[in-house]
Design a protein around this motif. Structure first.
Motif, PDB file in Angstrom:
ATOM      1  N   ARG A 357      38.041 -26.168  29.637  1.00  0.00           N
ATOM      2  CA  ARG A 357      37.382 -25.205  29.880  1.00  0.00           C
ATOM      3  C   ARG A 357      38.151 -24.213  31.240  1.00  0.00           C
ATOM      4  NH1 ARG A 357      31.776 -25.773  33.270  1.00  0.00           N
ATOM      5  NH2 ARG A 357      33.119 -26.226  34.959  1.00  0.00           N
ATOM      6  N   THR A 358      37.761 -22.884  30.966  1.00  0.00           N
ATOM      7  CA  THR A 358      38.278 -21.918  31.857  1.00  0.00           C
ATOM      8  C   THR A 358      37.569 -22.347  33.209  1.00  0.00           C
ATOM      9  OG1 THR A 358      38.603 -20.141  30.080  1.00  0.00           O
ATOM     10  CG2 THR A 358      38.428 -19.574  32.539  1.00  0.00           C
ATOM     11  N   ALA A 359      38.448 -22.760  34.099  1.00  0.00           N
ATOM     12  CA  ALA A 359      37.409 -23.154  35.426  1.00  0.00           C
ATOM     13  C   ALA A 359      37.118 -21.927  36.048  1.00  0.00           C
ATOM     14  CB  ALA A 359      38.565 -23.838  36.492  1.00  0.00           C
ATOM     15  N   PRO A 360      35.590 -21.981  36.389  1.00  0.00           N
ATOM     16  CA  PRO A 360      34.819 -21.097  37.069  1.00  0.00           C
ATOM     17  C   PRO A 360      35.451 -21.027  38.278  1.00  0.00           C
ATOM     18  CG  PRO A 360      33.162 -22.605  35.924  1.00  0.00           C
ATOM     19  CD  PRO A 360      34.605 -23.357  35.956  1.00  0.00           C
ATOM     20  N   LEU A 361      35.599 -19.844  38.848  1.00  0.00           N
ATOM     21  CA  LEU A 361      36.047 -19.371  39.930  1.00  0.00           C
ATOM     22  C   LEU A 361      35.300 -19.157  41.318  1.00  0.00           C
ATOM     23  CD1 LEU A 361      39.564 -17.409  38.881  1.00  0.00           C
ATOM     24  CD2 LEU A 361      39.123 -19.825  39.158  1.00  0.00           C
ATOM     25  N   TRP A 362      34.129 -18.990  40.790  1.00  0.00           N
ATOM     26  CA  TRP A 362      33.028 -18.846  42.173  1.00  0.00           C
ATOM     27  C   TRP A 362      33.086 -20.133  42.920  1.00  0.00           C
ATOM     28  CZ3 TRP A 362      27.754 -17.949  39.221  1.00  0.00           C
ATOM     29  CH2 TRP A 362      27.305 -19.097  38.518  1.00  0.00           C
TER      30      TRP A 362
END
Ligand code: HEC
Ligand code: HEC
Length: 415
Positions: A357-362
């Motif tokens: 999964r595209t790692a969430p960057l928040w």
């Protein structure tokens, strides 16, 4: 590569006004509450401040948080095989519900055609209440993965995203990238509604679609506490644990999972470092993030479904506190092959093997170890590890001059 125009500009501009937006969110919620016909997208409440996002009253939030932090004992159902004693053992930085450096071990068998789970399942439990129950990875299990504990703050807003929003992103990606990037939508089983599926969004492989499904599984898999949705005890690499299990399954009747889920849903989203975000460098970096194409996958802005929308196969109604909110998770919640995949198959079948999964960057600034397995220790290293679908974007990053790279890294450091 036909990268799209800078659609981040509005957000960058509005990041000055985050504080204002949070304050006015309350007013807007009141207005929506009165009119209840118009749908105005307001910024989701952000903060590392242990405050409720409005989904439940602060007093209930505080009580639910105690359960998320509760250290379970054998008398309360812990084990016999498990990984840690409380949710907050792993989800803790910088406040309860955040991420941490704690990893969970998974393994499997891939014979070139098929992926199979080892006896007892792919989670290999690091701890046991008796040495005879210790699980270990066998030499025969050729797929092995460490996964860092991810952030759950703001997860209620992710759950409130309509399936169609995520599918639309996947559809758009090929044309934004000359066909190089196409996120995979994973259809995950909703454990609470047998037979029903929804677009997966939680976990490093988007293996779950609802927080109730994820949390109930975490209760059983990470702590060994069986519950209504996961009534079957873990085994020790397939060996029965009954001899050391004195409690009748399900060990928890479900109220604890429900209240922990209430806590997760009521958390605020990770906030930006507002001072840094407002700096000239970070603002220039945000533009570059979009210009080089990072945001084709790391989607900057998403809006949650309107109030009253039925999700999770009709079992959850999106409430006003989570509805029509603008969030900045920097993820599309889709799977991509960027050359880092761990080979593990969960929801979505064999085609997901080498994808993550595209790692969430928040909340990125609170992370010390990066990528699912912590194998990158600096942000720049993690960017350089992006190959596969991200090759062209990584090239564009490499082509930036020293000042531009610095600006991009300052921006990332403000997340
Ligand atoms: C031993 C450490 C550990 C414990 C204990 C633990 N977790 Fe996690 N949690 C993880 C890891 C690792 C992941 C990433 C899972 C994956 O994709 O393999 C995760 C992911 C999650 C996610 C998905 C977040 C996202 O978007 O990726 C949720 C929700 C969650 N955990 C809730 C809980 C709850 C609730 C509990 C307690 C019942 C709990 N966890 C206990 C390690 C832990
Ligand atoms: C093709 C989609 C795609 C593109 C384009 C992309 N990423 Fe990623 N990114 C991912 C995926 C997937 C992961 C998770 C990989 C893993 O865990 O193994 C990731 C992980 C990361 C991480 C690590 C975060 C963490 O929590 O571990 C950072 C930082 C990051 N990306 C930044 C960037 C930047 C900056 C760019 C642009 C130069 C970029 N990415 C472009 C898909 C993409």
């Amino acid at each position: 590569m036909n990268l799209k125009k800078n659609k981040n500009a509005d957000f960058v501009k509005s990041s000055h006004h985050v504080r204002f937006a949070v304050q006015s969110a309350f007013t807007i919620t009141l207005i929506i509450g009165c009119l209840n016909t118009i749908s105005v997208a307001a910024e989701a409440p952000a903060g590392f401040d242990n405050g409720s996002n409005g989904f439940v009253l602060q007093g209930d939030f505080n009580n639910d948080k105690v359960l998320f932090e509760k250290r379970h004992t054998v008398a309360g159902g812990l084990g016999p095989v498990y990984n840690a004693q409380s949710c907050a053992d792993c989800h803790t930085n910088p406040i309860t519900g955040g991420s941490s450096q704690v990893t969970v071990l998974r393994a499997g068998i891939y014979d070139g055609k098929q992926f199979t789970n080892p006896p007892g399942g792919q989670v290999i439990h690091d701890r046991a209440t008796h040495p005879s129950l210790q699980s270990v990875v066998s030499d025969k299990w050729n797929v092995r993965s460490l996964r860092l504990s991810s952030n759950v703050l703001g997860a209620g807003f992710i759950e409130a995203i309509d399936d169609r929003t995520l599918k639309a992103i996947a559809q758009k990606q090929p044309q934004q990238s000359k066909g190089k990037i196409k996120g995979q939508v994973v259809m995950a089983d909703l454990v609470e509604v047998p037979g029903a599926k929804r677009v997966g969004r939680f976990g490093w492989k988007s293996q779950h679609a609802s927080l109730l499904s994820f949390n109930a599984e975490a209760f059983r898999s990470e702590m060994g506490i069986t519950n209504a949705l996961f009534p079957t005890e873990n085994t020790a690499n397939g060996r029965s644990v009954t001899k050391y299990d004195t409690m009748v399954d399900p060990e928890n009747n479900g109220w604890e999972v429900a209240l922990i889920t209430e806590f997760v849903r009521a958390t605020k989203v990770p906030p930006r470092d507002l001072k840094l975000a407002a700096s000239k460098e970070a603002m220039a970096g945000a533009k570059l993030f979009s210009k080089v194409g990072c945001d084709i996958c790391h989607t900057a802005t998403l809006t949650t479904a309107p109030s009253g929308t039925l999700v999770n196969a009709g079992t959850f109604t999106v409430p006003a506190a989570l509805a029509s909110k603008t969030i900045h998770p920097y993820s599309d919640f889709l799977l991509h092959d960027i050359g880092t995949g761990d080979g593990i198959v969960q929801s979505g079948g064999l085609s997901t093997r080498s994808k993550m999964r595209t790692a969430p960057l928040w909340g990125l600034r609170t992370r010390t170890r990066l990528l699912h397995d912590g194998s990158a220790l600096t942000i720049e290293d993690s960017i350089k590890r992006h190959k596969g679908e991200s090759t062209v974007v990584t090239q564009q990053f490499n082509n930036l001059n020293t000042l531009q790279k610095k600006q991009l890294l300052v921006f990332l450091g403000s997340l």
